[in-house]
Design a protein around this motif. Structure first.
Motif, PDB file in Angstrom:
ATOM      1  N   THR A   1      51.986 -88.022 100.944  1.00  0.00           N
ATOM      2  CA  THR A   1      52.930 -87.498 101.945  1.00  0.00           C
ATOM      3  C   THR A   1      52.378 -86.222 102.593  1.00  0.00           C
ATOM      4  OG1 THR A   1      54.098 -86.287 100.192  1.00  0.00           O
ATOM      5  CG2 THR A   1      54.965 -88.463 100.807  1.00  0.00           C
ATOM      6  N   ALA A   2      51.530 -85.489 101.859  1.00  0.00           N
ATOM      7  CA  ALA A   2      50.944 -84.258 102.405  1.00  0.00           C
ATOM      8  C   ALA A   2      50.052 -84.555 103.605  1.00  0.00           C
ATOM      9  CB  ALA A   2      50.140 -83.537 101.321  1.00  0.00           C
ATOM     10  N   SER A   3      49.442 -85.729 103.617  1.00  0.00           N
ATOM     11  CA  SER A   3      48.559 -86.105 104.728  1.00  0.00           C
ATOM     12  C   SER A   3      49.344 -86.494 105.971  1.00  0.00           C
ATOM     13  CB  SER A   3      47.654 -87.272 104.308  1.00  0.00           C
ATOM     14  OG  SER A   3      46.849 -86.924 103.205  1.00  0.00           O
ATOM     15  N   LEU A   4      50.653 -86.761 105.812  1.00  0.00           N
ATOM     16  CA  LEU A   4      51.442 -87.291 106.927  1.00  0.00           C
ATOM     17  C   LEU A   4      52.540 -86.342 107.403  1.00  0.00           C
ATOM     18  CD1 LEU A   4      51.984 -90.906 105.500  1.00  0.00           C
ATOM     19  CD2 LEU A   4      50.088 -90.085 106.894  1.00  0.00           C
ATOM     20  N   GLN A   5      52.694 -85.195 106.754  1.00  0.00           N
ATOM     21  CA  GLN A   5      53.835 -84.315 107.041  1.00  0.00           C
ATOM     22  C   GLN A   5      53.906 -83.869 108.502  1.00  0.00           C
ATOM     23  OE1 GLN A   5      54.378 -81.000 104.402  1.00  0.00           O
ATOM     24  NE2 GLN A   5      54.150 -82.237 102.545  1.00  0.00           N
ATOM     25  N   HIS A   6      52.740 -83.703 109.124  1.00  0.00           N
ATOM     26  CA  HIS A   6      52.730 -83.190 110.490  1.00  0.00           C
ATOM     27  C   HIS A   6      52.638 -84.308 111.534  1.00  0.00           C
ATOM     28  CE1 HIS A   6      52.345 -79.175 108.849  1.00  0.00           C
ATOM     29  NE2 HIS A   6      51.334 -79.589 108.095  1.00  0.00           N
ATOM     30  N   ALA A   7      52.799 -85.551 111.106  1.00  0.00           N
ATOM     31  CA  ALA A   7      52.736 -86.686 112.037  1.00  0.00           C
ATOM     32  C   ALA A   7      53.956 -86.686 112.955  1.00  0.00           C
ATOM     33  CB  ALA A   7      52.662 -87.999 111.263  1.00  0.00           C
ATOM     34  N   ASP A   8      53.760 -87.159 114.177  1.00  0.00           N
ATOM     35  CA  ASP A   8      54.879 -87.250 115.127  1.00  0.00           C
ATOM     36  C   ASP A   8      55.878 -88.322 114.713  1.00  0.00           C
ATOM     37  OD1 ASP A   8      53.787 -85.347 117.107  1.00  0.00           O
ATOM     38  OD2 ASP A   8      52.211 -86.855 117.294  1.00  0.00           O
TER      39      ASP A   8
ATOM     40  N   LEU B   1      57.134 -98.321 104.725  1.00  0.00           N
ATOM     41  CA  LEU B   1      57.203 -99.756 104.429  1.00  0.00           C
ATOM     42  C   LEU B   1      57.558 -99.975 102.969  1.00  0.00           C
ATOM     43  CD1 LEU B   1      54.009-101.022 106.319  1.00  0.00           C
ATOM     44  CD2 LEU B   1      56.374-101.223 107.063  1.00  0.00           C
ATOM     45  N   ASP B   2      58.333-101.012 102.740  1.00  0.00           N
ATOM     46  CA  ASP B   2      58.691-101.382 101.364  1.00  0.00           C
ATOM     47  C   ASP B   2      58.848-102.898 101.325  1.00  0.00           C
ATOM     48  OD1 ASP B   2      59.375-100.967  98.651  1.00  0.00           O
ATOM     49  OD2 ASP B   2      61.501-101.164  99.172  1.00  0.00           O
ATOM     50  N   GLU B   3      57.959-103.549 100.559  1.00  0.00           N
ATOM     51  CA  GLU B   3      57.959-105.006 100.420  1.00  0.00           C
ATOM     52  C   GLU B   3      57.926-105.706 101.788  1.00  0.00           C
ATOM     53  OE1 GLU B   3      61.161-106.235  97.941  1.00  0.00           O
ATOM     54  OE2 GLU B   3      60.349-105.262  96.143  1.00  0.00           O
ATOM     55  N   GLY B   4      57.095-105.173 102.687  1.00  0.00           N
ATOM     56  CA  GLY B   4      56.896-105.803 103.990  1.00  0.00           C
ATOM     57  C   GLY B   4      57.953-105.488 105.031  1.00  0.00           C
ATOM     58  N   LYS B   5      58.885-104.653 104.700  1.00  0.00           N
ATOM     59  CA  LYS B   5      59.950-104.307 105.655  1.00  0.00           C
ATOM     60  C   LYS B   5      59.858-102.833 106.038  1.00  0.00           C
ATOM     61  CE  LYS B   5      63.138-107.827 103.914  1.00  0.00           C
ATOM     62  NZ  LYS B   5      64.455-108.095 103.284  1.00  0.00           N
ATOM     63  N   LEU B   6      60.217-102.534 107.277  1.00  0.00           N
ATOM     64  CA  LEU B   6      60.227-101.165 107.765  1.00  0.00           C
ATOM     65  C   LEU B   6      61.565-100.533 107.367  1.00  0.00           C
ATOM     66  CD1 LEU B   6      58.667 -99.052 109.421  1.00  0.00           C
ATOM     67  CD2 LEU B   6      59.777 -99.943 111.469  1.00  0.00           C
ATOM     68  N   VAL B   7      61.534 -99.732 106.309  1.00  0.00           N
ATOM     69  CA  VAL B   7      62.787 -99.183 105.759  1.00  0.00           C
ATOM     70  C   VAL B   7      63.073 -97.784 106.277  1.00  0.00           C
ATOM     71  CG1 VAL B   7      62.692-100.599 103.680  1.00  0.00           C
ATOM     72  CG2 VAL B   7      61.579 -98.345 103.692  1.00  0.00           C
ATOM     73  N   GLY B   8      62.138 -97.225 107.046  1.00  0.00           N
ATOM     74  CA  GLY B   8      62.384 -95.897 107.589  1.00  0.00           C
ATOM     75  C   GLY B   8      61.346 -95.526 108.634  1.00  0.00           C
ATOM     76  N   LYS B   9      61.779 -94.791 109.658  1.00  0.00           N
ATOM     77  CA  LYS B   9      60.835 -94.266 110.658  1.00  0.00           C
ATOM     78  C   LYS B   9      61.408 -92.978 111.227  1.00  0.00           C
ATOM     79  CE  LYS B   9      62.582 -97.381 114.284  1.00  0.00           C
ATOM     80  NZ  LYS B   9      62.219 -98.391 115.296  1.00  0.00           N
ATOM     81  N   GLY B  10      60.525 -92.002 111.388  1.00  0.00           N
ATOM     82  CA  GLY B  10      60.966 -90.703 111.877  1.00  0.00           C
ATOM     83  C   GLY B  10      59.975 -89.633 111.464  1.00  0.00           C
ATOM     84  N   THR B  11      60.362 -88.372 111.591  1.00  0.00           N
ATOM     85  CA  THR B  11      59.494 -87.275 111.171  1.00  0.00           C
ATOM     86  C   THR B  11      59.662 -87.049 109.666  1.00  0.00           C
ATOM     87  OG1 THR B  11      61.200 -85.616 111.581  1.00  0.00           O
ATOM     88  CG2 THR B  11      59.725 -86.180 113.422  1.00  0.00           C
ATOM     89  N   HIS B  12      58.836 -86.173 109.132  1.00  0.00           N
ATOM     90  CA  HIS B  12      58.875 -85.868 107.703  1.00  0.00           C
ATOM     91  C   HIS B  12      60.257 -85.372 107.283  1.00  0.00           C
ATOM     92  CE1 HIS B  12      57.675 -84.245 103.809  1.00  0.00           C
ATOM     93  NE2 HIS B  12      58.137 -83.048 104.194  1.00  0.00           N
TER      94      HIS B  12
END
Length: 570
Positions: free
Chosen positions: A528-535, A540-551
């Motif tokens: 998660t430290a590598s992605l904290q500053h991502a826009d 993903l969980d078991e092939g499903k998109l269970v969340g999208k957004g900022t950190h």
């Protein structure tokens, strides 16, 4: 097999000249018993030494001319066979390169390697022997039988009986063994697959101390191969004894008939010797023919296996390489995308829906097997979505030409792969015309400049096959620099910094953000430290998109992401 003959089209001349010279050699061989008969009948029995010397010189001339014809035939046959195999191997390799990952996964690496090496070599040997002996041996056999009638009609009928019997033996064994050779090759595929698995996974095998189990598995597969080869070998082994018995019975019949006729004066001793020579020639040629046909049986089995690969169509077709006008829309858009691997029962990705604007950094995170790599492989079009649509810059990804798409989307794969050659040569895969200045710049961004500077030869340092002389982190950084040289509009880092420490990983991410061409970047990571500053972060969980957004958003509304974060920051 007919389709494969098209690869001989550039060697028509050699394919005609080789058997022609072999036929000439056979013709000279057929004259030898007649000359020997003349020496006995007209030279030895009459005491004519001059005739004997003259005929011996004729024999030497026949031998020299025959040898010259044989050498020329071998040269042209080898040229045609090697050229044929080179073109076929090239066509097979080119076809494999066009196959999508779906077909490659289905066919298997070991099977494809076996087709490229063992099977093509079998075909090369088959073509070589066919051009040399397939016409020569029957010509000798039937030529000897015809000339035997000129020597003595009654004795020649022995040939009429012997030759069909031999033909039944030879072709009967061939028909019995041809399907068995195919099974032998399939067993060989299995042995090669196990061998490859053990060699590539030797560290895992030793780490779990399963050497004995793997040895047992290999011995089992090898035993099955030996049993299959032994079974076909037993049937093939009948060829020589049965042919020798038949020929020797023919010789006995010739001696019996010839002896009676010599006693009555209706046949000369030299004629008997000539007939025996012809019978010996038939024996030798039929043994050659039998071995040739066994080799051809293997070649036909290999031909079917090679053709089966060439007949596999690629499930992924690219349009003509035309850029066209781009539509207005997000840089990347997944519209309710589903994906299922070939032969898999369940979907690997289900209803993936998101969009990304130009220049954004997107993080992709999830547990092992959640579909992270699968998602980015769809973005590079290594696989095609089974349902839904993927759009780049407003256009369906399938409407882009292959070259255009490959230059637009650059990926650093999870497993860093380098090839044998210098560091410069490896990096220039990204841009063949890149200057040393550009290479050093990308090495600095990829945090790999120091690695190369410490090498004795710098950019000219030799990289061993697979990068064996580099550590995991070094290979990852060089692979990143190679992709950065492409200057792609969409950059994908598929867990490509897993071997880097946190400080180097952070420096790499900061350097990529400052790139002049500002690519849209996808970062697949377990941290998660590598992605904290991502826009935007996709969870993903078991092939499903269970969340999208900022950190911060995901920490508040996505339990899966929060669980991953807390497990790493406890």
């Amino acid at each position: 097999m007919r389709k494969l003959f098209t690869y001989l089209s550039d060697y028509k001349k050699e394919s005609i000249i080789a058997p022609l010279f072999k036929m000439l050699e056979a013709l000279f061989d057929l004259f030898v018993p007649l000359v020997v008969a003349g020496i006995i009948n007209n030279g030895i029995l009459k005491g004519d030494r001059t005739y004997i010397v003259r005929m011996c010189l004729v024999l030497i001339l026949l031998a020299v001319v025959g040898m010259a014809c044989a050498i020329l035939a071998q040269y042209f046959a080898a040229k045609a066979a090697v050229g044929f195999s080179a073109k076929l191997r090239g066509a097979l390799f080119a076809h494999i390169q066009k196959l999508s990952f779906t077909e490659l996964d289905t066919l298997g690496t070991s099977a494809l390697m076996n087709r490229m090496t063992s099977d093509v070599n079998q075909l090369q040997n088959g073509v070589n022997m066919a051009l040399r002996l397939l016409l020569r041996s029957p010509f000798i056999v039937f030529g000897a039988m015809i000339l035997a009638f000129f020597v003595n009609k009654k004795a020649a009928w022995v040939f009429v009986v012997v030759i069909p019997v031999l033909s039944v033996i030879v072709f009967g064994i061939i028909l019995a063994t041809m399907p068995m050779y195919k099974k032998v090759q399939e067993r060989l595929d299995h042995v090669l697959r196990i061998t490859r698995e053990n060699l590539t996974g030797v560290r895992v095998i030793r780490a779990f101390h399963t050497e004995k189990d793997e040895t047992k598995r290999f011995h089992q597969a090898n035993h099955e191969l030996v049993e299959q080869q032994t079974a076909v070998g037993k049937i093939s082994a009948l060829m020589n004894p049965l042919t020798f018995v038949t020929i020797n019975l023919g010789v006995i019949a010739l001696l019996s008939i010839g002896g009676d006729k010599v006693d009555t004066g209706s046949m000369k001793q030299g004629d008997v010797v000539a007939l025996l020579d012809y019978m010996s020639q038939i024996l030798v040629e039929l043994v050659k023919l039998a071995n040739t046909i066994i080799l051809l049986s293997k070649a036909f089995a290999s031909a079917k296996r090679v053709q089966s690969v060439l007949d596999v169509p690629s499930s992924m077709q690219f349009p003509t390489q035309t850029e066209g006008e781009r539509m207005q829309g997000p840089t990347v858009e997944f519209a309710h995308v589903d994906f299922t691997y070939a032969g898999a029962g369940d979907q690997s990705l289900s209803d993936i829906d998101f969009s990304v604007e130009e220049g954004q950094t997107v993080g992709v995170i999830g547990g092992t097997g959640s579909g992270k790599s699968t998602l980015v492989h769809l973005l590079t079009r290594f696989y095609d979505a089974t349902d839904g649509q993927i759009r780049l810059f407003g256009k369906d990804i399938r409407s882009y030409g292959e070259e255009e798409l490959r230059h637009m989307v650059g990926i650093v794969l999870q497993k860093a792969v380098l090839f044998h050659g210098t560091i410069r040569e490896n990096l220039q895969w990204g841009d063949p015309f890149a200057s040393d200045e550009e290479i050093w710049k990308m090495l600095e961004i990829a945090q790999a400049k120091e690695i190369v500077e410490k090498k004795t030869d710098g950019l000219d340092e030799i990289v061993e096959q697979g990068g064996r002389n580099l550590s995991g982190g070094q290979k990852q950084r060089l692979a990143i620099a190679r992709t950065l040289l492409m200057k792609p509009k969409i950059l994908i880092l598929d867990d490509s910094s897993s071997a880097l420490d946190y400080a180097t990983d952070a420096a790499l991410r900061n350097a990529i953000r400052k790139l002049e061409h500002a690519p849209t970047t996808f970062v697949v990571s377990q941290r998660t430290a590598s992605l904290q500053h991502a826009d935007l972060i996709l969870v993903l969980d078991e092939g499903k998109l269970v969340g999208k957004g900022t950190h911060d958003e995901l920490l508040n509304n996505c339990p899966v992401y929060r669980e991953i974060y807390e497990s790493q920051n406890a």
